[in-house]
Write a protein that holds these residues in place. Structure first.
Motif, PDB file in Angstrom:
ATOM      1  N   LEU A 225       0.837  -1.207   0.000  1.00 43.40           N
ATOM      2  CA  LEU A 225       0.000   0.000   0.000  1.00 43.40           C
ATOM      3  C   LEU A 225       0.870   1.254   0.000  1.00 43.40           C
ATOM      4  O   LEU A 225       0.657   2.174  -0.795  1.00 43.40           O
ATOM      5  CB  LEU A 225      -0.925  -0.014   1.215  1.00 43.40           C
ATOM      6  CG  LEU A 225      -1.810   1.221   1.407  1.00 43.40           C
ATOM      7  CD1 LEU A 225      -2.865   1.299   0.314  1.00 43.40           C
ATOM      8  CD2 LEU A 225      -2.455   1.183   2.773  1.00 43.40           C
TER       9      LEU A 225
ATOM     10  N   GLN B 297       1.184   4.155  -2.944  1.00 36.56           N
ATOM     11  CA  GLN B 297       0.894   5.550  -2.613  1.00 36.56           C
ATOM     12  C   GLN B 297       2.096   6.438  -2.916  1.00 36.56           C
ATOM     13  O   GLN B 297       1.949   7.541  -3.437  1.00 36.56           O
ATOM     14  CB  GLN B 297       0.502   5.682  -1.140  1.00 36.56           C
ATOM     15  CG  GLN B 297      -0.863   5.119  -0.838  1.00 36.56           C
ATOM     16  CD  GLN B 297      -1.167   5.125   0.654  1.00 36.56           C
ATOM     17  OE1 GLN B 297      -0.282   5.201   1.502  1.00 36.56           O
ATOM     18  NE2 GLN B 297      -2.455   5.025   0.976  1.00 36.56           N
TER      19      GLN B 297
ATOM     20  N   CYS C  44      -4.751  -0.353  -4.669  1.00 34.84           N
ATOM     21  CA  CYS C  44      -4.457   1.041  -4.345  1.00 34.84           C
ATOM     22  C   CYS C  44      -4.370   1.871  -5.624  1.00 34.84           C
ATOM     23  O   CYS C  44      -4.900   2.986  -5.682  1.00 34.84           O
ATOM     24  CB  CYS C  44      -3.167   1.150  -3.549  1.00 34.84           C
ATOM     25  SG  CYS C  44      -2.752   2.857  -3.084  1.00 34.84           S
TER      26      CYS C  44
ATOM     27  N   GLN D 124      -7.860   2.478  -6.987  1.00 38.47           N
ATOM     28  CA  GLN D 124      -8.587   3.497  -6.211  1.00 38.47           C
ATOM     29  C   GLN D 124      -8.178   4.905  -6.623  1.00 38.47           C
ATOM     30  O   GLN D 124      -8.885   5.858  -6.336  1.00 38.47           O
ATOM     31  CB  GLN D 124      -8.348   3.306  -4.714  1.00 38.47           C
ATOM     32  CG  GLN D 124      -9.071   2.108  -4.143  1.00 38.47           C
ATOM     33  CD  GLN D 124      -8.863   2.002  -2.651  1.00 38.47           C
ATOM     34  OE1 GLN D 124      -7.780   2.237  -2.132  1.00 38.47           O
ATOM     35  NE2 GLN D 124      -9.925   1.634  -1.955  1.00 38.47           N
TER      36      GLN D 124
END
Length: 131
Positions: A34, A38, A67, A70
């Motif tokens: 994650l 990011q 991730c 999204q």
């Protein structure tokens, strides 16, 4: 090896793997995947690839790609590379998998491309002309 270490007075700790013989320090792969996704997004990459070990890094890839999704991105199939477990573990021993992966990356290189690589040794190998 286990027997030898157990008979010795050496304190032994296994890093990144659970051991039934010794104390272990584990890594939170879900959080790592994650944070990696990011970070690449925050750096402005919109063409992001993933290199993982077959049958080992499925969870990392799932979290990493989720991730990206999204954030309106996804790993392009030509930038998704799977190598056999252990292929990048040694800088000394060249393996066919490492060579194939490096060739695929070079052939498919595009601007603004970043890869998340499963292992630091393999990442160094990909950035080296001597690997």
């Amino acid at each position: 090896m286990v027997d030898l270490l157990q008979r010795s007075s050496a304190r032994t700790v296994v890093i990144t793997q659970r051991s039934k013989f010794f104390d272990s320090v584990l890594v939170d792969n879900r959080l790592g995947a994650l944070l990696a996704a990011q970070h690449l997004i925050e750096l402005g990459y919109n063409n992001i690839g993933f290199i993982g070990q077959t049958n080992v890094d499925d969870e990392k890839y799932s979290v990493f790609n989720h991730c990206l999704e999204q954030n309106g991105l996804k790993v392009d199939s030509k930038n998704l590379l799977w190598v056999n477990k252990g292929a990048g573990e040694s800088l000394i021993k060249q393996t066919e998998d490492v060579q194939k992966t490096v060739k695929a990356i070079v052939e498919n290189f595009q601007s603004n491309l970043a890869f998340w690589v499963y292992n630091d040794v393999f990442a160094v190998c990909l950035n080296s002309t001597t690997c």
